[in-house]
Design a protein around this motif. Structure first.
Motif, PDB file in Angstrom:
ATOM      1  N   ILE A 113      15.975  71.075  65.053  1.00  0.00           N
ATOM      2  CA  ILE A 113      14.709  70.870  64.330  1.00  0.00           C
ATOM      3  C   ILE A 113      14.360  72.113  63.535  1.00  0.00           C
ATOM      4  CG2 ILE A 113      12.213  70.564  64.600  1.00  0.00           C
ATOM      5  CD1 ILE A 113      12.882  68.834  67.105  1.00  0.00           C
ATOM      6  N   GLU A 114      14.466  73.276  64.156  1.00  0.00           N
ATOM      7  CA  GLU A 114      14.156  74.533  63.476  1.00  0.00           C
ATOM      8  C   GLU A 114      15.084  74.767  62.289  1.00  0.00           C
ATOM      9  OE1 GLU A 114      14.167  77.587  66.458  1.00  0.00           O
ATOM     10  OE2 GLU A 114      12.380  76.764  67.447  1.00  0.00           O
ATOM     11  N   GLN A 115      16.374  74.514  62.482  1.00  0.00           N
ATOM     12  CA  GLN A 115      17.328  74.672  61.381  1.00  0.00           C
ATOM     13  C   GLN A 115      16.973  73.753  60.218  1.00  0.00           C
ATOM     14  OE1 GLN A 115      21.620  74.758  62.073  1.00  0.00           O
ATOM     15  NE2 GLN A 115      21.166  74.965  64.262  1.00  0.00           N
ATOM     16  N   TYR A 116      16.695  72.480  60.531  1.00  0.00           N
ATOM     17  CA  TYR A 116      16.393  71.515  59.480  1.00  0.00           C
ATOM     18  C   TYR A 116      15.135  71.923  58.715  1.00  0.00           C
ATOM     19  CZ  TYR A 116      15.840  67.193  56.945  1.00  0.00           C
ATOM     20  OH  TYR A 116      15.709  66.280  55.938  1.00  0.00           O
ATOM     21  N   GLU A 117      14.093  72.333  59.434  1.00  0.00           N
ATOM     22  CA  GLU A 117      12.849  72.733  58.773  1.00  0.00           C
ATOM     23  C   GLU A 117      13.042  73.969  57.900  1.00  0.00           C
ATOM     24  OE1 GLU A 117      10.191  72.949  62.105  1.00  0.00           O
ATOM     25  OE2 GLU A 117       9.778  70.788  62.028  1.00  0.00           O
ATOM     26  N   THR A 118      13.834  74.935  58.373  1.00  0.00           N
ATOM     27  CA  THR A 118      14.127  76.134  57.583  1.00  0.00           C
ATOM     28  C   THR A 118      14.908  75.766  56.322  1.00  0.00           C
ATOM     29  OG1 THR A 118      14.145  77.528  59.554  1.00  0.00           O
ATOM     30  CG2 THR A 118      15.286  78.377  57.603  1.00  0.00           C
ATOM     31  N   LEU A 119      15.911  74.926  56.488  1.00  0.00           N
ATOM     32  CA  LEU A 119      16.712  74.506  55.332  1.00  0.00           C
ATOM     33  C   LEU A 119      15.888  73.701  54.339  1.00  0.00           C
ATOM     34  CD1 LEU A 119      19.946  73.620  57.284  1.00  0.00           C
ATOM     35  CD2 LEU A 119      19.737  75.429  55.557  1.00  0.00           C
ATOM     36  N   LYS A 120      14.942  72.931  54.822  1.00  0.00           N
ATOM     37  CA  LYS A 120      14.078  72.151  53.945  1.00  0.00           C
ATOM     38  C   LYS A 120      13.236  73.073  53.060  1.00  0.00           C
ATOM     39  CE  LYS A 120      11.086  68.138  54.241  1.00  0.00           C
ATOM     40  NZ  LYS A 120      10.410  67.200  55.136  1.00  0.00           N
ATOM     41  N   VAL A 121      12.755  74.158  53.637  1.00  0.00           N
ATOM     42  CA  VAL A 121      11.997  75.144  52.863  1.00  0.00           C
ATOM     43  C   VAL A 121      12.898  75.812  51.826  1.00  0.00           C
ATOM     44  CG1 VAL A 121      10.778  77.367  52.994  1.00  0.00           C
ATOM     45  CG2 VAL A 121      10.273  75.561  54.649  1.00  0.00           C
ATOM     46  N   LEU A 122      14.105  76.198  52.248  1.00  0.00           N
ATOM     47  CA  LEU A 122      15.051  76.816  51.316  1.00  0.00           C
ATOM     48  C   LEU A 122      15.412  75.863  50.182  1.00  0.00           C
ATOM     49  CD1 LEU A 122      17.470  78.662  53.770  1.00  0.00           C
ATOM     50  CD2 LEU A 122      15.811  79.703  52.211  1.00  0.00           C
ATOM     51  N   GLN A 123      15.591  74.591  50.522  1.00  0.00           N
ATOM     52  CA  GLN A 123      15.917  73.576  49.509  1.00  0.00           C
ATOM     53  C   GLN A 123      14.789  73.468  48.484  1.00  0.00           C
ATOM     54  OE1 GLN A 123      18.662  71.968  48.922  1.00  0.00           O
ATOM     55  NE2 GLN A 123      17.940  70.458  47.473  1.00  0.00           N
ATOM     56  N   ALA A 124      13.549  73.507  48.954  1.00  0.00           N
ATOM     57  CA  ALA A 124      12.397  73.414  48.058  1.00  0.00           C
ATOM     58  C   ALA A 124      12.289  74.643  47.166  1.00  0.00           C
ATOM     59  CB  ALA A 124      11.115  73.248  48.868  1.00  0.00           C
ATOM     60  N   ASN A 159      14.949  76.889  46.209  1.00  0.00           N
ATOM     61  CA  ASN A 159      16.002  77.139  45.231  1.00  0.00           C
ATOM     62  C   ASN A 159      16.947  75.966  45.002  1.00  0.00           C
ATOM     63  OD1 ASN A 159      17.803  77.138  47.368  1.00  0.00           O
ATOM     64  ND2 ASN A 159      18.103  79.355  47.366  1.00  0.00           N
ATOM     65  N   GLY A 160      16.958  74.996  45.896  1.00  0.00           N
ATOM     66  CA  GLY A 160      17.741  73.775  45.690  1.00  0.00           C
ATOM     67  C   GLY A 160      19.234  73.951  45.513  1.00  0.00           C
ATOM     68  N   GLY A 161      19.824  74.959  46.126  1.00  0.00           N
ATOM     69  CA  GLY A 161      21.251  75.192  45.992  1.00  0.00           C
ATOM     70  C   GLY A 161      22.102  74.148  46.689  1.00  0.00           C
ATOM     71  N   ALA A 162      23.324  73.977  46.202  1.00  0.00           N
ATOM     72  CA  ALA A 162      24.248  72.982  46.749  1.00  0.00           C
ATOM     73  C   ALA A 162      24.648  73.313  48.187  1.00  0.00           C
ATOM     74  CB  ALA A 162      25.494  72.889  45.869  1.00  0.00           C
ATOM     75  N   GLU A 163      24.828  74.574  48.490  1.00  0.00           N
ATOM     76  CA  GLU A 163      25.210  74.973  49.847  1.00  0.00           C
ATOM     77  C   GLU A 163      24.096  74.657  50.844  1.00  0.00           C
ATOM     78  OE1 GLU A 163      27.312  76.065  53.035  1.00  0.00           O
ATOM     79  OE2 GLU A 163      28.101  75.877  51.007  1.00  0.00           O
ATOM     80  N   VAL A 164      22.865  74.910  50.445  1.00  0.00           N
ATOM     81  CA  VAL A 164      21.724  74.597  51.310  1.00  0.00           C
ATOM     82  C   VAL A 164      21.660  73.090  51.535  1.00  0.00           C
ATOM     83  CG1 VAL A 164      19.198  74.628  51.496  1.00  0.00           C
ATOM     84  CG2 VAL A 164      20.408  76.640  50.644  1.00  0.00           C
ATOM     85  N   ARG A 165      21.883  72.319  50.484  1.00  0.00           N
ATOM     86  CA  ARG A 165      21.842  70.855  50.608  1.00  0.00           C
ATOM     87  C   ARG A 165      22.945  70.349  51.545  1.00  0.00           C
ATOM     88  NH1 ARG A 165      18.253  67.180  50.672  1.00  0.00           N
ATOM     89  NH2 ARG A 165      19.511  65.737  51.803  1.00  0.00           N
ATOM     90  N   ARG A 166      24.143  70.917  51.425  1.00  0.00           N
ATOM     91  CA  ARG A 166      25.249  70.526  52.310  1.00  0.00           C
ATOM     92  C   ARG A 166      24.927  70.846  53.760  1.00  0.00           C
ATOM     93  NH1 ARG A 166      28.492  71.946  48.065  1.00  0.00           N
ATOM     94  NH2 ARG A 166      28.626  74.109  48.722  1.00  0.00           N
ATOM     95  N   ARG A 167      24.393  72.026  54.000  1.00  0.00           N
ATOM     96  CA  ARG A 167      24.041  72.426  55.372  1.00  0.00           C
ATOM     97  C   ARG A 167      22.919  71.535  55.906  1.00  0.00           C
ATOM     98  NH1 ARG A 167      25.269  73.264  60.057  1.00  0.00           N
ATOM     99  NH2 ARG A 167      24.012  74.713  61.229  1.00  0.00           N
ATOM    100  N   MET A 168      21.961  71.214  55.055  1.00  0.00           N
ATOM    101  CA  MET A 168      20.865  70.340  55.445  1.00  0.00           C
ATOM    102  C   MET A 168      21.399  68.951  55.822  1.00  0.00           C
ATOM    103  SD  MET A 168      17.432  70.046  53.245  1.00  0.00           S
ATOM    104  CE  MET A 168      16.249  68.789  53.562  1.00  0.00           C
ATOM    105  N   ASP A 169      22.334  68.449  55.046  1.00  0.00           N
ATOM    106  CA  ASP A 169      22.959  67.154  55.350  1.00  0.00           C
ATOM    107  C   ASP A 169      23.708  67.205  56.684  1.00  0.00           C
ATOM    108  OD1 ASP A 169      21.981  66.066  53.001  1.00  0.00           O
ATOM    109  OD2 ASP A 169      23.868  66.271  51.910  1.00  0.00           O
ATOM    110  N   ASP A 170      24.399  68.317  56.944  1.00  0.00           N
ATOM    111  CA  ASP A 170      25.124  68.476  58.211  1.00  0.00           C
ATOM    112  C   ASP A 170      24.165  68.475  59.400  1.00  0.00           C
ATOM    113  OD1 ASP A 170      27.531  68.620  56.877  1.00  0.00           O
ATOM    114  OD2 ASP A 170      27.692  70.816  57.023  1.00  0.00           O
ATOM    115  N   VAL A 171      23.075  69.215  59.288  1.00  0.00           N
ATOM    116  CA  VAL A 171      22.100  69.283  60.370  1.00  0.00           C
ATOM    117  C   VAL A 171      21.426  67.923  60.555  1.00  0.00           C
ATOM    118  CG1 VAL A 171      19.949  70.366  61.161  1.00  0.00           C
ATOM    119  CG2 VAL A 171      21.750  71.769  60.141  1.00  0.00           C
ATOM    120  N   ALA A 172      21.122  67.239  59.454  1.00  0.00           N
ATOM    121  CA  ALA A 172      20.512  65.902  59.538  1.00  0.00           C
ATOM    122  C   ALA A 172      21.451  64.942  60.254  1.00  0.00           C
ATOM    123  CB  ALA A 172      20.184  65.386  58.143  1.00  0.00           C
TER     124      ALA A 172
END
Length: 75
Positions: free
Chosen positions: A13-24, A26-39
């Protein structure tokens, strides 16, 4: 079904929430991939198919969660 340990769920949960903030921010592809993995891992860990449902299920499995408490639905 195997159940994930609450410490694992809390970490996911903490990882997903942190990545969601990062995605908002800068929206980088690596952040999106990691977010998808955690999801995906959250979904597998909770037996759900949707990340929002997985987050709700994971929060309800944490110590101190009350089954009748639907406050996580408004998040």
């Amino acid at each position: 079904m195997l159940m994930a340990h609450p410490a694992v769920l809390r970490d996911l949960i903490e990882q997903y929430e942190t990545l969601k903030v990062l995605q908002a921010e800068n929206g980088g592809a690596e952040v999106r991939r990691r977010m998808d993995d955690v999801a995906y891992t959250l979904c597998v860990s909770t037996g759900t198919r949707d990340v929002d449902a997985a987050l709700i299920a994971a929060r309800h499995r944490l110590p101190g969660a009350r089954p009748e408490d639907d406050s996580v639905l408004s998040a």
